[in-house]
Design an enzyme around this catalytic site. Structure first.
Site, mmCIF file in Angstrom:
data_model
loop_
_atom_site.group_PDB
_atom_site.id
_atom_site.type_symbol
_atom_site.label_atom_id
_atom_site.label_comp_id
_atom_site.label_asym_id
_atom_site.label_seq_id
_atom_site.Cartn_x
_atom_site.Cartn_y
_atom_site.Cartn_z
ATOM 1 N N SER A 21 1.318 5.124 -0.151
ATOM 2 C CA SER A 21 0.614 6.384 0.054
ATOM 3 C C SER A 21 1.346 7.569 -0.546
ATOM 4 C CB SER A 21 0.430 6.623 1.559
ATOM 5 O OG SER A 21 1.697 6.873 2.172
ATOM 6 N N GLY A 22 2.589 7.366 -0.960
ATOM 7 C CA GLY A 22 3.394 8.472 -1.431
ATOM 8 C C GLY A 22 4.206 9.120 -0.330
ATOM 9 N N GLY A 23 4.133 8.573 0.872
ATOM 10 C CA GLY A 23 4.914 9.063 1.999
ATOM 11 C C GLY A 23 6.174 8.251 2.192
ATOM 12 N N VAL A 24 7.026 8.709 3.106
ATOM 13 C CA VAL A 24 8.311 8.044 3.306
ATOM 14 C C VAL A 24 8.134 6.651 3.904
ATOM 15 C CG1 VAL A 24 8.658 9.104 5.577
ATOM 16 C CG2 VAL A 24 10.630 8.303 4.278
ATOM 17 N N LEU A 71 -4.701 3.779 -3.293
ATOM 18 C CA LEU A 71 -6.147 3.964 -3.360
ATOM 19 C C LEU A 71 -6.457 5.425 -3.656
ATOM 20 C CD1 LEU A 71 -7.407 1.856 -0.311
ATOM 21 C CD2 LEU A 71 -7.143 1.149 -2.694
ATOM 22 N N CYS A 84 -11.899 5.046 7.818
ATOM 23 C CA CYS A 84 -11.345 4.642 6.523
ATOM 24 C C CYS A 84 -10.631 3.305 6.632
ATOM 25 C CB CYS A 84 -10.394 5.729 6.015
ATOM 26 S SG CYS A 84 -9.786 5.456 4.347
ATOM 27 N N ALA A 140 0.859 -1.181 0.000
ATOM 28 C CA ALA A 140 0.000 0.000 0.000
ATOM 29 C C ALA A 140 0.895 1.230 0.000
ATOM 30 C CB ALA A 140 -0.902 -0.015 1.224
ATOM 31 N N CYS A 186 -7.539 14.126 4.466
ATOM 32 C CA CYS A 186 -7.453 14.279 3.016
ATOM 33 C C CYS A 186 -8.565 15.135 2.427
ATOM 34 C CB CYS A 186 -7.409 12.919 2.328
ATOM 35 S SG CYS A 186 -8.883 11.891 2.572
#
Length: 392
Positions: free
Chosen positions: A30-33, A54, A129, A28, A227
């Site tokens: 998320s685009g985070g570190v 997602l 979520c 998964a 978000c």
């Protein structure tokens, strides 16, 4: 079992950080570190990976509505995050898919969030979520592409205890990054197919691991905003969302009353206040006044002193049990009533069908209906539920 009894300890089997043999794992991203570091770690260990992101909310949807900012930057799950996740997948040379879950997210997270707020409660959308959408959607998609495991960047630990024949969720080694508060709703099947490779790590080590893997986002700041709510302005979001839906905003204004019932003033709506709030009430008093209770039926809001915010008990429903199959009798736990709340000793007892009662040893500040309550035995998550007003 008396109220002083505790849960039997786990078997002592340490949780594996990753499977021993190479497997196909859906990550998964998320685009985070954190999730990017997980992908780099698993890739280096020889696993076959597929990156999944997602798509939950159109960040431009309400931008520019009255009270809503034009900018969509700085929020989790943003367009920039999707770009960063795709860039990491390309760097690691793994396939990557963007999975659109906007309709489910709106139906299962946004709409319940709006309904709860309009009812004078304070929900936690990130927990909603995870409980109702993310892990369900990720596992379903993973299985469709031939992966039986998913891996996430959450700071948590899980392992199987053969003595209890249950999967156990525990706090991570880095308690300052503990995210189990947002994961209490995971099922046994979800825990059995989820890896938390960062559970034994400290955040500085994770950033260094990302840097060593050549990831450009190794020093990317953590997301702070929800978000779909820029700037944390819940009232502006509610007004913009209702307008977007073609619905009139209901008149939820009412009286501000003292603990003795004296009317002290008016408020603009029960959705604009939350338990523990002091600022923005428009009241003058020789001593600070705080929101104590919100009464959805009458729209009255009770205010009082900081001492009046202290409470020794709560009720919770919509319960999910992890380290035990059910709550049959009172047990001793440490209960956490907010993400940043230090778990406090309490006795947890059944109070009816899908209802639990928590009696704290010491009074706790601002017990808030709509928030989650999580119960721990040592570092294990016993289970959790949603705080309710017992009079509702």
């Amino acid at each position: 079992m008396s109220a002083a009894n505790t849960i039997a300890p786990a078997s002592g089997i340490p949780p594996p950080l990753v499977p021993q043999a190479p497997q196909t794992i859906a990550v998964a991203m998320s685009g985070g570190v954190d999730s990017s570091a997980v992908a780099a770690l698993l890739r280096a260990q020889g696993h076959t990976l597929v990156g999944l992101t997602l798509q939950l909310w159109n960040q431009r949807r309400l931008a520019g509505h009255e009270g809503m900012p034009e900018s969509v930057q700085g929020r989790c799950c943003s367009i920039d995050d999707v770009y960063d996740a795709r860039r990491v997948a390309e760097h690691l040379d793994i396939p990557y898919y963007l999975v659109n879950q906007e309709a489910r997210f709106e139906a299962e997270v946004v709409k319940p969030f709006v309904s709860e707020y309009l009812a004078g409660r304070t929900p936690i959308p990130c927990t909603l979520c995870n409980n109702h959408l993310k892990f369900d959607a990720l596992l379903l998609t993973a299985r469709q592409i031939g992966a039986e495991l998913i891996a996430t960047g959450h700071y948590a630990r899980n392992h199987f205890d053969p003595i209890r024949n249950r999967w156990i969720l525990s706090r991570p080694a880095d308690h300052s990054k503990d995210q189990t508060y947002f994961l209490f709703g995971l099922t046994q099947d979800q825990l059995a197919h989820t890896l938390f490779p960062l559970g034994e790590m400290q955040k500085p080590v994770v950033r260094q691991m990302a840097a060593d893997a050549g990831l450009a986002l190794a020093q990317k700041p953590d997301s702070q905003e929800i978000c779909f709510i820029p700037g944390g302005d819940y009232s502006a979001f509610l007004a913009a969302y209702l307008e977007d839906q073609g619905e009139a905003q209901p008149d939820l204004s009412g009286d501000l009353v003292s603990t003795s019932g004296e009317i002290l003033g008016r408020h603009t709506g029960i959705h604009t206040v939350t338990v523990g709030q002091r600022k923005g009430l428009g009241l003058t008093s020789p001593n600070p006044l705080y929101v104590l209770n919100i009464h959805p039926d009458s729209h009255a809001v009770t205010v009082g002193s900081d001492a009046d915010l202290m409470s020794r008990e709560l009720h919770a429903n919509r319960l999910n049990w992890i380290s035990i199959p059910d709550l049959a009798e009172p047990i001793r736990v440490r209960a956490k009533i907010r993400h940043r709340h230090e778990p406090a000793w309490a006795t947890l007892s059944p109070a009816g069908p899908d209802l639990a009662h928590v009696l704290f040893d010491e009074p706790q500040r601002a017990v808030t209906p709509g928030q989650a309550a999580i119960f721990f035995h040592e570092d294990e998550v016993v289970g959790g539920g949603w705080i309710v007003n017992p009079n509702d």
